[in-house]
Design a protein around this motif. Structure first.
Motif, mmCIF file in Angstrom:
data_model
loop_
_atom_site.group_PDB
_atom_site.id
_atom_site.type_symbol
_atom_site.label_atom_id
_atom_site.label_comp_id
_atom_site.label_asym_id
_atom_site.label_seq_id
_atom_site.Cartn_x
_atom_site.Cartn_y
_atom_site.Cartn_z
ATOM 1 N N SER A 205 0.803 -1.218 -0.035
ATOM 2 C CA SER A 205 -0.194 -0.149 0.159
ATOM 3 C C SER A 205 0.807 1.268 0.034
ATOM 4 O O SER A 205 0.222 2.452 -0.095
ATOM 5 C CB SER A 205 -1.033 0.116 1.172
ATOM 6 O OG SER A 205 -0.080 0.208 2.480
ATOM 7 N N ALA A 335 -3.367 3.528 7.068
ATOM 8 C CA ALA A 335 -3.523 2.986 5.392
ATOM 9 C C ALA A 335 -4.394 3.942 4.580
ATOM 10 O O ALA A 335 -4.241 4.260 3.744
ATOM 11 C CB ALA A 335 -3.790 1.706 5.197
ATOM 12 N N LYS A 336 -5.748 3.907 5.408
ATOM 13 C CA LYS A 336 -6.836 4.909 4.644
ATOM 14 C C LYS A 336 -6.331 6.285 4.640
ATOM 15 O O LYS A 336 -6.963 6.895 3.594
ATOM 16 C CB LYS A 336 -7.853 4.535 5.687
ATOM 17 C CG LYS A 336 -9.453 5.020 4.939
ATOM 18 C CD LYS A 336 -10.520 4.621 6.062
ATOM 19 C CE LYS A 336 -11.578 5.354 5.201
ATOM 20 N NZ LYS A 336 -13.012 4.951 6.103
ATOM 21 N N ALA A 339 -3.748 6.664 1.816
ATOM 22 C CA ALA A 339 -4.685 6.275 0.443
ATOM 23 C C ALA A 339 -5.163 7.708 0.004
ATOM 24 O O ALA A 339 -5.418 8.068 -0.913
ATOM 25 C CB ALA A 339 -5.911 5.215 0.538
#
Length: 422
Positions: A205, A335-336, A339
């Motif tokens: 990611s 991670a969100k 992103a």
């Protein structure tokens, strides 16, 4: 070439088409449930497609097979050469432009270019295997790009059902293989040498911009940073006036990522990403402190500090909520958050030019980063409960609730963004 009990006549060392076909990647023990083919059709293939998969298999071989050639020194079956790389290439507007931009005519690390010798120019397979047993790193790109990871013997039951026998051969070390221009590098501090950077499931990611310095030279210190040869070649083209200042260059990366299992290294995911920058931004020749690559790397570092601040904030929220695994919770939210940064940061990079005021443009990103952070925090606050408001006591006996951890986050972000100077 292989032990007597592993020879073709014994039926050993077979590799099924369904394992070689990377759209399926099915072993004899673990079925691929969502494969594009079913049952007996998984081992059916046309000749032209088979040739393409053979080429890919040699470059992205896993290590589930056990048969290997006889050798005086013990060795483990190696993964394919390209499988161990996290490459970078230039993506042009057309296929022709892409090919031309990636055509590195001169390796700047080689004083005397080597004679190209692809695998098919060896006298025989036996000669090639004997050469490979020396585990010498090729000094020519043709030899490197056509290097086998397996020797294959193919028989045909009929024209659509090949029977494949495979045996591993010793692989040369990837350390210091600066000949390959698309390789990105990481510095091994323990061994004090460069190794190819490898994409893993853990870093899947992580977008390219977060490793900006891995792709572009950001300082003159080459002891711990190694720029990909392709980027160095583009710099030379720019210096020679063959790439205009305002041309947008797209650095792209595509990788097949293994499952990380040392006994299989089966394909588990694909990675694809890119960065767009103007040529005069990518190869800025201003004073070192004002060069865009240096300032961009500093901005990436600053942004990731804010990312760490948000991670700690999320972990604190998880602790307040008495979650079983606060790390997983914080990692998922982190991670969100990252992103949500990917597209805005890439857009910010793409519009930079050598004529820009560096501080002004970086402050623009700081303001946008604050807005994105505020949105991420607000999303957590919207799901808060009375427990978040009441809170708990931290390790030092101090009140710890959603207000105190949010205040701590705000303070830390102000420090990291150095907002006092604005």
């Amino acid at each position: 070439m292989v032990p007597a009990n592993k020879r073709v006549a014994k039926g050993k060392g077979q590799v099924a088409v369904k394992q070689l076909n990377r759209r399926i990647s099915e072993s004899g023990h673990t079925p691929s449930t969502f494969a594009p083919k079913t049952g007996e059709f998984k081992n059916e293939i046309d000749l032209d497609e088979f040739v393409r998969w053979i080429i890919m298999y040699q470059n992205y071989t896993g290590v589930t097979d056990k048969t290997k050639v006889e050798n005086e020194e013990k060795f483990s079956n190696p993964a394919g050469w390209v499988y161990r790389l996290n490459p970078v290439y230039v993506q042009g507007k057309t296929l022709f432009e892409t090919l031309m931009l990636n055509l590195v005519l001169v390796n700047q690390d080689q004083e005397n270019p080597a004679i190209q010798r692809p695998v098919w120019e060896f006298e025989s397979v036996l000669d090639y295997v004997a050469y490979r047993k020396r585990q010498a790193l090729p000094d020519d790109l043709a030899g490197l790009y056509t290097a086998w990871s397996r020797i294959l013997h193919i028989e045909w039951a009929d024209k659509r059902h090949p029977i494949i026998f495979s045996a591993g051969i010793p692989m040369f070390s990837a350390e210091g293989a600066r000949l390959e221009p698309m390789t990105t590098w990481r510095f091994d501090k323990k061994e004090s040498l460069f190794r190819p950077a490898v994409k893993s499931l853990r870093s899947l990611s992580v977008a390219m911009w977060r490793n900006f310095g891995q792709y572009v030279k950001t300082n003159q210190d080459e002891t711990t940073r190694q720029e990909p040869g392709l980027v160095g070649w583009l710099r030379k083209l720019k210096e020679d006036g063959l790439i205009p200042d305002n041309q947008i260059l797209t650095l792209a990366s595509v990788a097949l990522v293994s499952d990380g299992n040392a006994t299989s290294q089966s394909p588990a995911a694909e990675f694809a990403d890119d960065l767009q920058l103007q040529a005069n931004t990518l190869f800025d020749d201003s004073e070192m402190a004002e060069r865009w690559p240096v300032r961009i790397e500093d901005t990436v570092t600053m942004t990731q500090k804010v990312g760490q601040d948000f991670y700690h904030f999320a972990a604190d929220i998880g602790e307040i909520r008495n979650l079983v695994d606060t790390r997983s919770y914080a990692s998922r939210l982190s991670a969100k958050f990252y992103a949500s940064l990917n597209v805005p940061f890439k857009q910010w990079l793409a519009q930079l030019s050598g004529r820009d005021d560096r501080d002004e443009k970086i402050n623009e990103w700081k303001r946008q980063l604050q807005e994105l952070l505020r949105a991420a925090v607000q999303e957590i606050v919207r799901t808060s409960s009375s427990r978040d408001v009441i809170g708990i006591k931290d390790a030092k006996g101090r009140p710890m609730n959603i207000f105190t951890v949010r205040s701590r986050l705000s303070y830390q972000v102000r420090q990291d963004l150095d907002l006092k100077k604005e």
